[in-house]
Write an enzyme that holds these catalytic residues in place. Structure first.
Site, PDB file in Angstrom:
ATOM      1  N   LEU A 138     -19.195  22.079  20.520  1.00  9.40           N
ATOM      2  CA  LEU A 138     -18.230  22.804  20.875  1.00  9.40           C
ATOM      3  C   LEU A 138     -17.349  23.541  19.976  1.00  9.40           C
ATOM      4  O   LEU A 138     -17.175  24.811  20.320  1.00  9.40           O
ATOM      5  CB  LEU A 138     -17.254  21.789  21.508  1.00  9.40           C
ATOM      6  CG  LEU A 138     -15.902  21.848  22.219  1.00  9.40           C
ATOM      7  CD1 LEU A 138     -16.062  22.769  23.642  1.00  9.40           C
ATOM      8  CD2 LEU A 138     -15.043  20.947  22.734  1.00  9.40           C
ATOM      9  N   SER A 145      -9.084  23.752  17.583  1.00  7.55           N
ATOM     10  CA  SER A 145      -8.169  22.978  18.544  1.00  7.55           C
ATOM     11  C   SER A 145      -8.253  23.860  19.952  1.00  7.55           C
ATOM     12  O   SER A 145      -7.728  23.100  20.914  1.00  7.55           O
ATOM     13  CB  SER A 145      -6.859  22.954  17.853  1.00  7.55           C
ATOM     14  OG  SER A 145      -6.674  22.192  16.936  1.00  7.55           O
ATOM     15  N   GLU A 371     -12.367  15.472  17.257  1.00  7.37           N
ATOM     16  CA  GLU A 371     -11.959  14.978  18.500  1.00  7.37           C
ATOM     17  C   GLU A 371     -10.572  15.130  18.775  1.00  7.37           C
ATOM     18  O   GLU A 371      -9.941  14.485  19.637  1.00  7.37           O
ATOM     19  CB  GLU A 371     -12.267  13.482  18.596  1.00  7.37           C
ATOM     20  CG  GLU A 371     -13.749  13.086  18.272  1.00  7.37           C
ATOM     21  CD  GLU A 371     -14.634  13.174  19.600  1.00  7.37           C
ATOM     22  OE1 GLU A 371     -14.159  13.375  20.548  1.00  7.37           O
ATOM     23  OE2 GLU A 371     -15.863  12.644  19.233  1.00  7.37           O
TER      24      GLU A 371
END
Ligand code: TGC
Ligand code: FAD
Length: 392
Positions: A138, A145, A371
């Site tokens: 990702l 962020s 995460e």
């Protein structure tokens, strides 16, 4: 390496909230960790190497996708069992928990949740056993962020897709057989694509010189005109909610895992304080040491209660993103603070590999960032309270 004598603190008799099955799973994973991992983890971390030979064992104890259905070779367990497994692995090392939670929550979960039946049957059993390993792409060099800004993209070439771009900071990348990659189509819509090692133009250079998560392999994913078969697109999701939905599951596992790291630091500090003599008495007898131990136990206990309740909500499919965020943020920060206090109690010995403290502390510096960073999770809570996004 010292013998692993770990015993978990249970100040509020939390074990009474667990089923016999939960306790059996915990004992099985803990025994495996003590036998297979504790004796080698410090060495691998010092050498900055992931112990690849443990993958099969992780598969055998059910660490990969434990709460996905048994019909795909997965564990079919409840969410608290999943949490307990992550707790026991991170009790040893956050990097080992990372390997397992990426595989289960970020690779197997999206294939199960968003994939076709053919994709489920092709990938899930092999990923559950550890025959194949996966990674989740990702984050990009310019979009951490803010993953919605990603530039990795694919074009429809008729009989295949052409994938271009790069991902960064990807756990398991250097050895992964498959990568679940999030990329934009020509209309700018985000989709998940399964990329397999060996596809021409796909490479996974390793990231070196980490002071944190040294026993976990991190790398980049580089896509240079990679031809991806059309059947590798995850058909049942589009938009940023696809990857963010996987993060909910992984962040939940981290909330449990961080308690494991904190418990290990506390247990080591308590034992050390009882044995270490200064001024003719155990340092555990000094009020300042007792303050540290008392506060550590208080914070661990609060986190255990918060996370157990979150597990109950997750079992009922009622845990919200904001609730998961709060637990991830609270527990990782709590574990970092416990590690720092435990380091103080160990004095100079606390900086050596004789004790797990410094390794946990350095690992947690990644866990507090990946995460979703500590501050991003605060803003998720803020948005939940106010209904106003403070991200932009
Ligand atoms: P925003 O506009 O808020 O949301 C976009 C769409 O997504 C939906 N959504 C979710 N859906 C499912 N689950 C969630 N948790 C969701 N959160 C949001 C939302 O409803 C919306 O849907 P729709 O239908 O309206 O389009 O998105 P935003 O661009 O404002 O960003 C929000 C923000 C900042 C919270 C988000 O992007 C974020 O969480 N950023 C942090 C990035 C992050 O956590 N990256 C992790 C990468 S993976 C990793 O670190 C693995 S470490 C592995 C290891 O353990 O080793
Ligand atoms: P940035 O987003 O640049 O943030 C830098 C600082 O700015 C942070 O303090 C942040 O809180 C702050 N900030 C940013 N935006 C705001 C805002 N709106 N308001 C206030 N403060 C803000 N990613 C994957 O996709 N897959 C993986 O497997 C994976 N594994 C990882 C393994 C490791 C060891 C590490 C370190 C990272 C991994 N990541 C992975 C990436 C991780 O998710 C990102 O590092 C994280 O999301 C933060 O992105 P960034 O590092 O680009 O920091």
């Amino acid at each position: 390496m010292r013998t692993d004598r770990f015993q978990h603190p249970d100040h509020y008799l939390m074990d009474e909230l667990l089923t016999e099955e939960h306790k059996l799973i915990r004992e099985t994973v803990r025994a495996w960790v003590k036998k297979e991992l504790s004796p080698i983890i410090e060495d691998y971390a010092q050498r900055a190497e992931f112990p690849r030979h443990i993958i099969q064992g992780l598969g055998e104890i059910g660490a990969f996708g434990p709460s996905l259905p048994a019909e795909y070779g997965c564990g079919g367990m409840d969410q608290i069992s999943y949490g307990i497994i992550m707790q026991e692995l991170e009790r040893c090392d956050s990097g080992i928990r990372s390997t397992a939670s990426v595989q289960g929550s970020l690779v197997m979960y999206p294939i199960y949740k968003y994939g076709s039946e053919e994709q489920r049957r092709k990938y899930l059993p092999k990923l559950a056993s550890g025959e194949w390993m996966g990674c989740f792409g990702l984050t990009e060099p310019d979009h951490g962020s803010n993953p919605g800004g990603m530039t990795t993209n694919f074009k429809d070439m008729g009989d295949h897709y052409l994938l271009n771009g790069a991902k960064m900071w990807i756990s398991n990348a250097p050895f992964a057989d498959v990568a679940v990659v999030w990329a934009k189509n020509e209309a700018g819509k985000i989709h998940g694509i399964i990329v397999e090692r060996g596809m021409e133009g796909f490479s996974t250079p390793e990231t070196h010189n980490k002071w944190s998560l040294r026993a976990s392999a991190t790398g980049e994913l580089v896509f240079d005109n990679v031809k991806v078969p059309k059947e590798n697109l995850l058909p049942n999701i589009s938009g940023l909610k696809g990857p963010l939905g996987c993060l909910d599951s992984a962040r939940y596992g981290i909330a449990w895992g961080a308690i494991g790291a904190a418990m290990d630091c506390y247990d080591s500090a308590k034992n050390y304080a009882m044995e270490r003599i200064q001024f003719d008495k155990p340092i555990a007898g000094f009020q300042l040491t007792q303050k540290k131990l008392a506060e550590m136990l208080t914070e661990i206990t609060k986190a255990q209660l918060l996370t157990w309740r979150l597990g109950v909500l997750k079992n009922e499919d009622r845990a919200s993103t904001a609730q998961i965020s709060m637990a991830k943020r609270n527990n990782v920060q709590m574990a970092l603070e416990v590690a720092r206090e435990a380091r103080q109690i160990h004095g100079g010995m606390g900086i050596t590999g004789e004790y797990p403290i410094m390794r946990h502390m350095m690992n947690l510096e990644s866990v507090v960032t990946y995460e979703g960073t500590h501050d991003i999770h605060l803003l998720i809570t803020g948005m939940d309270i106010t209904g106003i996004s403070a991200f932009r």
